[in-house]
Write an enzyme that holds these catalytic residues in place. Sequence first.
Site, short mmCIF file in Angstrom:
data_model
loop_
_atom_site.label_atom_id
_atom_site.label_comp_id
_atom_site.label_asym_id
_atom_site.label_seq_id
_atom_site.Cartn_x
_atom_site.Cartn_y
_atom_site.Cartn_z
N TRP A 303 32.47 37.02 36.74
CA TRP A 303 32.82 38.43 36.47
C TRP A 303 34.04 38.53 35.56
O TRP A 303 34.35 39.58 35.01
CB TRP A 303 33.10 39.16 37.78
CG TRP A 303 34.41 38.77 38.46
CD1 TRP A 303 34.85 37.50 38.69
CD2 TRP A 303 35.43 39.64 38.96
NE1 TRP A 303 36.07 37.51 39.33
CE2 TRP A 303 36.46 38.82 39.50
CE3 TRP A 303 35.59 41.01 39.02
CZ2 TRP A 303 37.61 39.34 40.08
CZ3 TRP A 303 36.73 41.54 39.60
CH2 TRP A 303 37.73 40.71 40.11
N ASP A 304 34.75 37.42 35.41
CA ASP A 304 35.94 37.38 34.56
C ASP A 304 35.64 38.03 33.20
O ASP A 304 36.49 38.72 32.63
CB ASP A 304 36.38 35.92 34.29
CG ASP A 304 36.60 35.10 35.56
OD1 ASP A 304 35.94 35.40 36.57
OD2 ASP A 304 37.41 34.16 35.52
N GLU A 428 39.22 36.53 47.36
CA GLU A 428 38.42 35.45 47.93
C GLU A 428 39.02 34.83 49.19
O GLU A 428 38.50 33.85 49.71
CB GLU A 428 38.17 34.37 46.87
CG GLU A 428 37.31 34.90 45.73
CD GLU A 428 37.07 33.88 44.63
OE1 GLU A 428 37.87 32.93 44.51
OE2 GLU A 428 36.10 34.05 43.88
N LYS A 525 44.16 36.51 48.07
CA LYS A 525 44.28 35.55 46.98
C LYS A 525 44.64 36.29 45.68
O LYS A 525 45.36 35.79 44.83
CB LYS A 525 42.93 34.84 46.82
CG LYS A 525 42.92 33.74 45.78
CD LYS A 525 41.54 33.08 45.73
CE LYS A 525 41.48 31.95 44.73
NZ LYS A 525 40.09 31.50 44.51
N GLN A 526 44.08 37.51 45.56
CA GLN A 526 44.22 38.22 44.29
C GLN A 526 44.03 39.72 44.50
O GLN A 526 43.55 40.14 45.56
CB GLN A 526 43.19 37.70 43.30
CG GLN A 526 41.75 37.96 43.71
CD GLN A 526 40.78 36.96 43.13
OE1 GLN A 526 40.53 35.93 43.77
NE2 GLN A 526 40.22 37.24 41.99
O1 IFM Z 1 36.15 34.64 39.04
C1 IFM Z 1 37.30 33.99 39.49
C2 IFM Z 1 37.60 34.46 40.89
O2 IFM Z 1 37.86 35.83 40.92
C3 IFM Z 1 38.79 33.73 41.44
N1 IFM Z 1 38.55 32.31 41.42
C4 IFM Z 1 38.30 31.81 40.07
C5 IFM Z 1 37.12 32.51 39.43
C6 IFM Z 1 36.92 32.00 38.00
O3 IFM Z 1 38.00 32.34 37.20
#
Ligand code: IFM
Length: 656
Positions: A303-304, A428, A525-526
């Site tokens: 999805w990046d 995640e 995580k984010q």
């Molecule tokens: O898509 C990301 C995910 O959101 C976090 N882990 C790494 C992936 C790839 O960059």
Amino acid sequence: MKDFILTLDDIGNKSVQNIETLFAQANGTLGVRASLPIRTGESTPGTFLNAFYESHDIVYGENAYGYAKQHQTMVNLFDLRSIELMIDGKSEFLLSDQSVVLDMEKGLLFESYIYETGDGKKFEYLLESFASHSERSVYAQKIQIKALNFSGVVKLVKKGRPVSVKKGEAFDPRIKNSSTELIQEGNKYTTQNSRLSIYVKFDSLSEERRLNEGESISFTQLYHISRENHFSSLSYDELKNKQVEIFANFWKSSDIEIEGNTRLQKGIRFNMYHLFNSAGRDGASNFSAKGLTGEGYEGHYFWDTEMYLLPFFIYTQPEIAKSLLSYRVSILPKAQARAKELGFQGALFAWRTINGEETSAYYPAGTAQVHINADIAYGFELFEKVTGDTDFIEENSTLIFETARFWLDYGFYSKRGFEIHEVTGPDEYTALVNNNYYTNKMAQNNLFYAARLANRLKSNEDEAKYWFNAAENMYFGFDQELQIIQQDDSFLTKEPWDFVNTPKEKYPLLLHYHPMKIYKHQVLKQADTILAHMLFDESQEQVNRDFAFYEPLTTHDSSLSRTVYGVVASKLGRSELAYRFFKEAAIMDLEDSQGNASHGIHAANMGGSWLGLIYGFAGLSYENGEIKTNNNLPKEIKSMKFTITIQGEKKHIIIE
Ligand code: IFM
């Protein structure tokens, strides 16, 4: 001018592998790591062709229905850069000096190495190279070898030869090393399982010459690696001239000038340089998480692309944006098959993939991130809004409708509204939850967009009513006591993570704790809810409260996190904090602050740093045909100038 030049002095970690990544050259099709010309044990040379992968069965200890079946691993093709050299019969050298100069303005890399034999004979190895943007199957080198303090016989052999990739390095789920044997028939190389072929043509070289002290030999070499068995006939100089011209045009459309901070200026240009270099251009490839600069994440697309990279391309290189979206159209049949396999209507795009099939072996943090469907639809919507290219969207409306159909089937109505269960949101460190706010918000947007499009096209109008209804009734959890939006139904009921007693060396948590330990805690995580706030309007008070709650719980273990918090901090008027996040993002790979730039660039973060400047500091939005900006510049940046292309017209914007 100077800010377009990157040298070893600009980078924090000067390890061989880090240099290989940061100075890698790519053109969207071909990527070559800047490995040493005379290999040492630490070198990890790499040549990659976008979307050229090998597949292997995934072996599960315990299998279950619908698990991803095959690994797809971008193939590390050949070592194009190393040379076999002998000086008076000696082939062991000590590297005594090295300079690397990347001219980002022109898309050219200049290197100089001083090597020495055991008996003190010194020679200089000069290299000029580029991955051609005019002929994407070509990597070009101009080499000069100069005898510095001796007269003697120089013998050299230069050929492209398969790289043997080391297997089973340190434990890290973010990389996977696999050696790939290609089947060779003449100039054709084929993978054993995925049965993909490439054709190569190398100017190989074998020469023995006597040089007097101060004399040099030089030669150019073109390496062609192509899906087709015909090759460009342009010369080195012709290719180089075109390269310089293409880069001049690139910067004309995409550059951002920052006054007041030369480090950040260089950082953002470095990021845009790599974005331009690694984006697939052919509609059959996309943008790997590490671009074409390393083997991290096996060359997979996530999805990046839509959420972090696409805005840069939509606003400054719309043709590239269109190719990236065309790739999604090309894999729609695979997404339809996947939804069917899982027992749902519509289409479900793979969380990580190259060929369109799901390749995530760990579904809780893979397939369950169904938000990717809505992320892709969001990318199409933004593209349409900014470029005005309605034809492209109308031609590909099936993709928008199919993603909406998935939501309607995957979600369900309850007393509370339309709910979406058993998903993993962007964070995640929290998996398989009900009503993840980001997912529901994005699904709502996807459903509304599909309904509007159906009505506009006067097709599927009956279905559109259901899409509209589900969107209208989408459920969002809200905690009355804390007055915050719930990341999901269960997040606020979880045990707090003990941040105080988590030492620095235990980050990223994913390398030190079992998922069960992580998932049962309130730890991110984010950016998750805050990412939704970056994309959609919400009251300032609400965003403030949510930011104050979720930010301290966020480890930023993912490189996709900081830029989002940075943009939202800008929107909240917290320019000092926004600046801190932006700075960390802008120079993340230059400083190697994530500690793994050696695996490849952090592409999403690079796109995110563009968002930090444009959505954040410049407060740019484009709604209903109106460009709006907001001056959110932090005190460290005096002004910024940038260009965007809206509805085919270039707009030059200055914020000061
Ligand atoms: O898509 C990301 C995910 O959101 C976090 N882990 C790494 C992936 C790839 O960059």
